[in-house]
Design an enzyme around this catalytic site. Structure first.
Site, mmCIF file in Angstrom:
data_model
loop_
_atom_site.group_PDB
_atom_site.id
_atom_site.type_symbol
_atom_site.label_atom_id
_atom_site.label_comp_id
_atom_site.label_asym_id
_atom_site.label_seq_id
_atom_site.Cartn_x
_atom_site.Cartn_y
_atom_site.Cartn_z
ATOM 1 N N SER A 26 0.836 -1.199 0.000
ATOM 2 C CA SER A 26 0.000 0.000 0.000
ATOM 3 C C SER A 26 0.868 1.246 0.000
ATOM 4 C CB SER A 26 -0.927 0.012 1.217
ATOM 5 O OG SER A 26 -1.833 -1.062 1.167
ATOM 6 N N GLU A 27 1.923 1.257 0.851
ATOM 7 C CA GLU A 27 2.870 2.367 0.877
ATOM 8 C C GLU A 27 4.257 1.899 1.265
ATOM 9 O OE1 GLU A 27 -1.074 4.255 1.337
ATOM 10 O OE2 GLU A 27 -0.066 3.092 2.894
ATOM 11 N N THR A 28 5.243 2.688 0.866
ATOM 12 C CA THR A 28 6.634 2.529 1.265
ATOM 13 C C THR A 28 7.133 3.903 1.708
ATOM 14 O OG1 THR A 28 6.995 0.719 -0.308
ATOM 15 C CG2 THR A 28 8.957 1.884 0.470
ATOM 16 N N PHE A 68 5.272 6.914 -0.497
ATOM 17 C CA PHE A 68 4.868 6.588 -1.866
ATOM 18 C C PHE A 68 3.978 5.350 -1.854
ATOM 19 C CE2 PHE A 68 8.616 9.111 -2.381
ATOM 20 C CZ PHE A 68 8.491 9.761 -3.604
ATOM 21 N N HIS A 74 -0.884 4.421 8.375
ATOM 22 C CA HIS A 74 -0.046 3.287 8.772
ATOM 23 C C HIS A 74 1.424 3.485 8.420
ATOM 24 C CE1 HIS A 74 0.421 1.142 4.872
ATOM 25 N NE2 HIS A 74 1.173 0.279 5.526
#
Length: 295
Positions: free
Chosen positions: A46-48, A66, A77
């Site tokens: 979902s994100e980094t 991102f 999160h």
């Protein structure tokens, strides 16, 4: 080529392979924006997040977030998970971290006890409400019937504390069978120019216990078909629900990710503040992987 250390953690859970997975690069100095985006797409989470030195030395870090397709101004999160990772490296001062982000300054509170580390973040902005969507539009996007969308408390509403979501209450049966319709998402986003081509839909159900909520989040236009835990949406929903009452504050336990087999628990609090309605969200994290990426 240069190697960059990373760690993955599962956020808003006390067990591995639950919650929402996140990849964190604790020292991203030297990475270009294009490389950060490519790494986020490669991880396919979902994100980094990518941690950089802060512009203001009084703060802990500058954090860039991102998803698979673009950079985000704020997300829940990723901040909870990044706070956990940096706290594990001893980078919190007095149990507090301050992250510089596109949406503003995000404060992270770190609590340690025998059970581990609990991180709680304060959303960077007070609640702001935008356009209203019709129940028919939300139902079409989620593969539901118009009667599945409940509008007695509030219509489907664009709400943000740093990143916008459409918040919509639905029946319990509808939440279980909701399935995003990509074509309808595209059509709805095109009809709402203020969304700038982005539409993230957060569906929720109030439990018999008013403090307990079940939720699901769909953002197929950002290549996130479904998200197992969405702190930035939870911190928009809590103050929206508080605004419907005369209370000074409210707490909620939000369960998400159940239908995905990644159950998550988000502890959310909303309060009335001088500048509007503010919210925090916290939860546990579990480390999963450590490694290096070569770029």
């Amino acid at each position: 080529m240069k190697s960059y250390a990373f760690v993955t953690v599962d956020v808003f859970t006390e067990r591995r392979f639950g919650g929402n997975p996140l990849a964190v690069f604790p020292d991203a100095r030297g990475l270009s924006v294009a490389e950060m985006q490519s790494l986020a797409a490669e991880f396919n989470l979902s994100e980094t997040t990518f941690v950089l030195p802060p512009a203001d030395p009084a703060n802990s870090a500058r954090v860039r977030i991102f998803n698979r397709a673009h950079e985000m101004a704020f997300a829940g999160h990723p901040n909870v998970g990044t706070g956990y990772v940096l706290a594990q490296h001893g980078r919190d001062k007095g149990g507090v971290l301050r992250f510089e982000e596109l949406a503003g300054l995000v404060e992270v509170k770190v609590e340690r006890d025998a059970a581990g580390v609990l991180t709680t973040i304060a959303a960077p902005q007070p609640l702001s409400l935008g356009a209203k969507l019709s129940g028919d539009t939300v139902a079409a996007c989620a593969g539901l019937a118009p009667t599945d969308v409940l509008v007695a408390a509030h219509p489907p509403t664009v709400a943000t504390v740093g990143i916008p979501f459409v918040l919509a209450e639905v029946t319990a049966a509808a939440l279980a069978r909701a399935t995003p319709n990509l074509a309808e998402f595209r059509a709805a986003a095109a009809r709402q120019p203020e969304l700038a081509g982005r539409l993230s839909l957060y569906l929720y159900v109030r439990d018999a216990n008013p403090r307990r909520i079940r939720a699901r989040m769909f953002a197929p236009l950002a290549n996130t078909w479904e998200d197992p835990a969405t702190g930035s949406a939870a911190t928009a929903l809590a103050p929206l629900l508080l605004s419907l009452t005369k209370d000074e504050s409210a707490r909620f336990d939000i369960e998400q990710g159940v239908e995905m087999g990644r159950p998550s628990l988000l502890r959310v609090e909303a309060r009335r503040a001088p500048d509007g309605l503010r919210a925090t969200v916290g939860g546990n994290c579990v480390p999963v992987l450590h490694g290096e990426a070569t770029v």
